[in-house]
Design an enzyme around this catalytic site. Structure first.
Site, PDB file in Angstrom:
ATOM      1  N   ASN A   1       0.829  -1.212   0.000  1.00 15.06           N
ATOM      2  CA  ASN A   1       0.000   0.000   0.000  1.00 15.06           C
ATOM      3  C   ASN A   1       0.861   1.258   0.000  1.00 15.06           C
ATOM      4  O   ASN A   1       0.596   2.219  -0.732  1.00 15.06           O
ATOM      5  CB  ASN A   1      -0.902   0.016   1.238  1.00 15.06           C
ATOM      6  CG  ASN A   1      -2.064  -0.956   1.148  1.00 15.06           C
ATOM      7  OD1 ASN A   1      -2.354  -1.504   0.085  1.00 15.06           O
ATOM      8  ND2 ASN A   1      -2.732  -1.171   2.261  1.00 15.06           N
TER       9      ASN A   1
ATOM     10  N   ARG B   1     -10.883  -4.728 -14.224  1.00 10.88           N
ATOM     11  CA  ARG B   1      -9.761  -5.587 -13.837  1.00 10.88           C
ATOM     12  C   ARG B   1     -10.264  -7.019 -13.849  1.00 10.88           C
ATOM     13  O   ARG B   1     -11.346  -7.301 -13.355  1.00 10.88           O
ATOM     14  CB  ARG B   1      -9.247  -5.269 -12.420  1.00 10.88           C
ATOM     15  CG  ARG B   1      -8.772  -3.844 -12.206  1.00 10.88           C
ATOM     16  CD  ARG B   1      -8.179  -3.697 -10.807  1.00 10.88           C
ATOM     17  NE  ARG B   1      -8.061  -2.304 -10.397  1.00 10.88           N
ATOM     18  CZ  ARG B   1      -7.010  -1.541 -10.659  1.00 10.88           C
ATOM     19  NH1 ARG B   1      -6.007  -2.022 -11.348  1.00 10.88           N
ATOM     20  NH2 ARG B   1      -6.969  -0.289 -10.236  1.00 10.88           N
TER      21      ARG B   1
ATOM     22  N   ARG C   1      -5.247   1.546 -13.356  1.00  7.73           N
ATOM     23  CA  ARG C   1      -3.865   1.729 -12.912  1.00  7.73           C
ATOM     24  C   ARG C   1      -3.231   0.426 -12.435  1.00  7.73           C
ATOM     25  O   ARG C   1      -3.811  -0.325 -11.651  1.00  7.73           O
ATOM     26  CB  ARG C   1      -3.809   2.768 -11.790  1.00  7.73           C
ATOM     27  CG  ARG C   1      -2.378   3.041 -11.317  1.00  7.73           C
ATOM     28  CD  ARG C   1      -2.327   4.145 -10.292  1.00  7.73           C
ATOM     29  NE  ARG C   1      -2.454   5.439 -10.901  1.00  7.73           N
ATOM     30  CZ  ARG C   1      -3.351   6.358 -10.543  1.00  7.73           C
ATOM     31  NH1 ARG C   1      -4.230   6.065  -9.615  1.00  7.73           N
ATOM     32  NH2 ARG C   1      -3.403   7.521 -11.123  1.00  7.73           N
TER      33      ARG C   1
ATOM     34  N   HIS D   1     -15.456   2.550 -15.060  1.00  7.63           N
ATOM     35  CA  HIS D   1     -15.226   1.821 -13.819  1.00  7.63           C
ATOM     36  C   HIS D   1     -16.440   1.003 -13.401  1.00  7.63           C
ATOM     37  O   HIS D   1     -16.374   0.207 -12.467  1.00  7.63           O
ATOM     38  CB  HIS D   1     -14.857   2.824 -12.711  1.00  7.63           C
ATOM     39  CG  HIS D   1     -14.398   2.205 -11.434  1.00  7.63           C
ATOM     40  ND1 HIS D   1     -15.136   2.255 -10.271  1.00  7.63           N
ATOM     41  CD2 HIS D   1     -13.274   1.505 -11.121  1.00  7.63           C
ATOM     42  CE1 HIS D   1     -14.487   1.636  -9.302  1.00  7.63           C
ATOM     43  NE2 HIS D   1     -13.356   1.174  -9.781  1.00  7.63           N
TER      44      HIS D   1
ATOM     45  N   TYR E   1     -12.288  -9.980  -1.739  1.00  4.62           N
ATOM     46  CA  TYR E   1     -12.973  -8.699  -1.584  1.00  4.62           C
ATOM     47  C   TYR E   1     -14.443  -8.937  -1.262  1.00  4.62           C
ATOM     48  O   TYR E   1     -15.089  -9.790  -1.873  1.00  4.62           O
ATOM     49  CB  TYR E   1     -12.905  -7.876  -2.875  1.00  4.62           C
ATOM     50  CG  TYR E   1     -11.555  -7.321  -3.236  1.00  4.62           C
ATOM     51  CD1 TYR E   1     -10.385  -7.803  -2.675  1.00  4.62           C
ATOM     52  CD2 TYR E   1     -11.449  -6.305  -4.175  1.00  4.62           C
ATOM     53  CE1 TYR E   1      -9.148  -7.288  -3.030  1.00  4.62           C
ATOM     54  CE2 TYR E   1     -10.211  -5.784  -4.543  1.00  4.62           C
ATOM     55  CZ  TYR E   1      -9.062  -6.291  -3.961  1.00  4.62           C
ATOM     56  OH  TYR E   1      -7.848  -5.787  -4.317  1.00  4.62           O
TER      57      TYR E   1
ATOM     58  N   ARG F   1     -13.907   2.125   4.513  1.00 11.13           N
ATOM     59  CA  ARG F   1     -12.711   1.333   4.738  1.00 11.13           C
ATOM     60  C   ARG F   1     -11.456   2.193   4.800  1.00 11.13           C
ATOM     61  O   ARG F   1     -10.595   2.001   5.643  1.00 11.13           O
ATOM     62  CB  ARG F   1     -12.543   0.288   3.637  1.00 11.13           C
ATOM     63  CG  ARG F   1     -11.380  -0.666   3.911  1.00 11.13           C
ATOM     64  CD  ARG F   1     -11.106  -1.619   2.772  1.00 11.13           C
ATOM     65  NE  ARG F   1     -10.250  -1.009   1.760  1.00 11.13           N
ATOM     66  CZ  ARG F   1     -10.591  -0.806   0.495  1.00 11.13           C
ATOM     67  NH1 ARG F   1     -11.796  -1.150   0.096  1.00 11.13           N
ATOM     68  NH2 ARG F   1      -9.761  -0.261  -0.375  1.00 11.13           N
TER      69      ARG F   1
ATOM     70  N   HIS G   1     -15.328  -3.855   0.347  1.00  9.92           N
ATOM     71  CA  HIS G   1     -15.234  -3.180  -0.946  1.00  9.92           C
ATOM     72  C   HIS G   1     -16.584  -2.713  -1.488  1.00  9.92           C
ATOM     73  O   HIS G   1     -16.629  -1.948  -2.443  1.00  9.92           O
ATOM     74  CB  HIS G   1     -14.573  -4.131  -1.946  1.00  9.92           C
ATOM     75  CG  HIS G   1     -14.121  -3.495  -3.222  1.00  9.92           C
ATOM     76  ND1 HIS G   1     -14.750  -3.711  -4.429  1.00  9.92           N
ATOM     77  CD2 HIS G   1     -13.104  -2.641  -3.487  1.00  9.92           C
ATOM     78  CE1 HIS G   1     -14.136  -3.034  -5.381  1.00  9.92           C
ATOM     79  NE2 HIS G   1     -13.131  -2.367  -4.832  1.00  9.92           N
TER      80      HIS G   1
END
Length: 730
Positions: free
Chosen positions: A75, A416, A446, A476, A509, A606, A634
């Site tokens: 992270n 993704r 990204r 997205h 997730y 979160r 998530h």
């Protein structure tokens, strides 16, 4: 990145709920205090500190604690590569853009430097003083060269000559050899050697190969004696850092030279970039060019061992053009992302008990599936991953659509996905079967850009219509639309979720997703895909909220409706929000106004939160909680009490999501499914649930207090899922 196309509007019709004609005065924002926002960068560092707190928690299984140390390190790498790099770019170019809390880029960088130094020191300390001794006590040992026996050293030298020596490239620095390029996140040895003949000293760099394991398993190369029958302790698991093995054999790389000193260092580089979509006609090729440039980004952080000498550090600072303020001295191991390798040790008692997702009862048993299409004709279905299996719900939906001869078309967004994606394979199979298949692949996701370029090319070669979305916007949203012929009509089946179409992350997730055959939602998704793939300029939808034009206003309108309901005496007026981040000032200000009107606001976030709760006269009716655990929370869920509305979708409350991305939120209308979302909020907000609560001063306080009864939200969700699968269970 900003939107470059202005999309013309259409009049909005048939909103999902009838909002009151009266509105809340937007000028009330002028009465809000100027210091009402927390700094988002410091808030992110606070989030990563909560991750580190899990590594400190001795009640967790030991290897889980090591895993959280690795997650913290990863992270922090990304934070420097993107957020710090962006602030540096703005500071260096003179852009005086201030943060919401009024700080300039330079002021933020100074705060980040102080905070990150402290948290990095804490990270190293937790590893060295807590996790490492505990690993050693469990016979999992990270050892140095000096800890090896003579037999082990001989075997390690053989390993060095056979596996490492041929691929190492020592690079000298002298008038004929300029200082080498140091790639981002690579581990390196800075070496000073002395010529035995001339006596002169020289600098050299040895890169630790990034295509070999960080640790050498000594116990596998030199097995220890079997334990005796009366000794149940496991055999020692011995890890030797590869940089330690290289350092011990540097004389092999520099024959005829004396090794004066050697030190480990690591550079973090700017990994952010922008593609000019107006100038570049081929987005895929333009992105590939920028990816090639990414590796040459400017340094934003230099990590060194705390034993590095001053003159060696000065050389690195000069040659790498790094500011001394960007140096982080770390005791012990650099780059603790390597602890993922430790986590891979086969010691199940030192890990969380594996959780096996179950098939949602609406979709049958794992081995005896029902037709998802017939199921959805009977009503909507809501799934929550990882508690409900992704492979027997979302993946099965797409696979059944690909194999069904009555399905005419599949349209899907891919932000993704996994390396060996069953979703991509299903789309390829559908195209091979003659179906119309459209895949919107977001090339600009990204750090997944290269993988998505690969998938885009694979899909195109298979005959799938691949598009990259709208100029200036990331796509997205998580949506899939299936068109099926049923008799004389066409029926549309939809999935709208909060998580990616990735079976691997779906096991890690926590996300929710709605399956529906509702004609009105199918019609909206059809319009959305026409916008994404063609020249439609539709902005407003009948049953969806769609960013960049509809989500923020839709949310604020509904918050305002709760304010008016509370003013009218409706005790059901409240707002609940679950998201990854809450930093959008307009949404935050609307929540402040709600609190001032007496509307209870409960937030489960979160990560980043710029909202300041618990301030008298401003936010005393707002509670902000953060839950971290075995799974990564998530899902994005919104509840508006007086309107009896629940919404789920892909958007966080951030500028990038609401202004620079295509996001979708959908209302969950079915009361049975809404009750499932209610259960999530009730569990997360239970006073006994283990969490952190944000205080008015910006600190996060662990809850419940020591000695009080504690419940685990994610374990409660596991229990609920088992009960759904088998209602006979309590």
């Amino acid at each position: 990145m900003s939107a470059t196309d202005e999309i013309e509007t259409e009049p909005q019709t048939d909103l999902p709920s009838a909002l009151p004609a009266e509105t809340v005065d937007p000028d009330e924002t002028a009465d809000l205090p100027v210091d009402r926002y927390f700094n988002r960068e410091l808030s992110w560092l606070d989030f990563n500190s909560r991750v580190l707190a899990l590594a400190e928690d001795v009640s967790l299984p030991l290897l889980e604690r090591a895993k959280f140390l690795a997650i913290f390190a990863s992270n922090l790498d990304e934070f420097f590569m993107v957020r710090v790099a962006g602030l540096k770019r703005r500071d260096e170019t003179g852009l005086s853009v201030r943060s919401a809390d009024g700080r300039s880029p330079r002021e933020q960088l100074q705060m980040i430097a102080l905070r990150s130094q402290k948290v990095s020191s804490r990270h190293a300390r937790v590893f060295r003083e807590s996790v490492l001794p505990a690993l050693t006590a469990e016979n999992i040992k990270i050892i140095g060269w000096d800890d090896l026996s003579a037999v082990q050293r001989t075997k390690m030298q053989e390993h060095f000559h056979n596996e490492l020596f041929p691929i190492l490239t020592p690079l000298a620095v002298d008038p004929a050899h300029p200082f080498p390029y140091i790639s981002g996140l690579s581990l390196n040895l800075a070496v000073t050697v002395r010529d035995r003949t001339e006596g002169g000293e020289h600098f050299a760099r040895v890169k630790v190969p990034d295509n070999v394991s960080r640790f050498v398993r000594v116990d596998q190369l030199v097995p220890s004696p079997a334990a005796s029958d009366d000794n149940e302790a496991p055999r020692p698991t011995l890890f030797l850092p590869v940089e330690n093995l290289i350092a011990a054999n540097l004389s092999e790389l520099f024959p005829g030279m004396d090794i004066v000193e050697h030190h480990v260092f690591r550079v973090t580089r700017n990994a952010d970039f922008e593609v000019d979509e107006d100038r570049d006609e081929d987005l895929l090729q333009a992105l590939e060019r920028e990816l090639a440039r990414r590796r040459f980004g400017s340094p934003v952080r230099l990590e060194v061992g705390d034993d590095m000498t001053e003159h060696m550090l000065e050389l690195l600072l000069r040659e790498l053009d790094v500011d001394p303020a960007d140096v982080v001295a770390i005791p012990g191991l650099l780059d603790l992302t390597c602890l993922w390798q430790i986590y891979g040790v086969d010691r199940p008692l030192l890990k969380e008990r594996p959780f096996v997702p179950a098939t949602h009862p609406a979709f049958g048993e794992r081995e005896t599936p029902k037709s998802i299409f017939s199921t959805l004709r009977d009503g909507d279905v809501l799934v929550q991953h990882p508690y409900d299996s992704f492979s027997t719900s979302v993946q099965r939906f797409i696979e059944q659509a690909a194999a069904d001869p009555q399905v005419l078309a599949i349209k899907q967004t891919l932000y993704r996905t996994s390396g060996d994606s069953p979703i991509v394979r299903a789309l390829i199979d559908a195209a091979a079967a003659g179906k119309q298949v459209v895949a919107l692949v977001e090339l600009k996701a990204r750090f997944d850009e290269q993988a998505n370029i690969k998938w885009a090319r694979t899909l195109e070669q298979a005959g799938v219509h691949v598009v990259y979305g709208l100029v200036g916007l990331k796509t997205h949203c998580k949506t899939c639309l299936v068109i099926r012929r049923e008799g004389s009509t066409l029926r549309r089946y939809c999935h709208i979720g909060t998580g990616n179409y990735n079976p691997k992350t779906a096991r890690l997730y926590e996300d929710v997703g709605l399956f529906t055959a509702a004609p009105e939602i199918g019609s909206d998704l059809t319009d959305l895909f026409n916008t994404l793939t063609g020249y439609s300029r539709k902005q407003e939808y009948r049953n969806l909220l769609v960013a960049p034009h509809g989500i923020r206003t839709g949310i604020i309108d509904r918050i305002n409706a709760e304010i008016l309901a509370r003013r009218a005496g409706d005790e059901r007026a409240w707002v609940r929000l679950k998201a990854n981040a809450l930093v959008d000032e307009q949404v935050i200000d609307a929540l402040y106004r709600a609190s001032q009107a007496g509307v209870p606001v409960e937030v489960v976030v979160r990560g980043i939160c710029a909202l300041r709760p618990g301030v008298e006269g401003l936010s005393e009716n707002i509670v902000v909680r953060s839950i971290l655990g075995q799974f990564l929370e998530h899902s994005r869920i919104l509840q508006f009490g007086s309107q009896n509305e629940y919404w789920i979708g892909s958007a966080d409350m951030m500028h990038r999501n609401l202004d620079r991305r295509v996001e979708v939120m959908v209302q969950v209308r079915d009361r049975r499914l809404a009750a499932d979302l209610e259960d999530i909020f009730v569990s997360a907000l239970d006073p006994r649930t283990r969490c952190w609560e944000l205080q008015a001063d910006g600190s996060w306080q662990a809850q419940p207090a020591a000695g009080e009864q504690v419940r685990d939200h994610q374990r409660q969700m596991m229990i609920r899922q088992r009960h759904h699968a088998d209602p006979a269970k309590p």
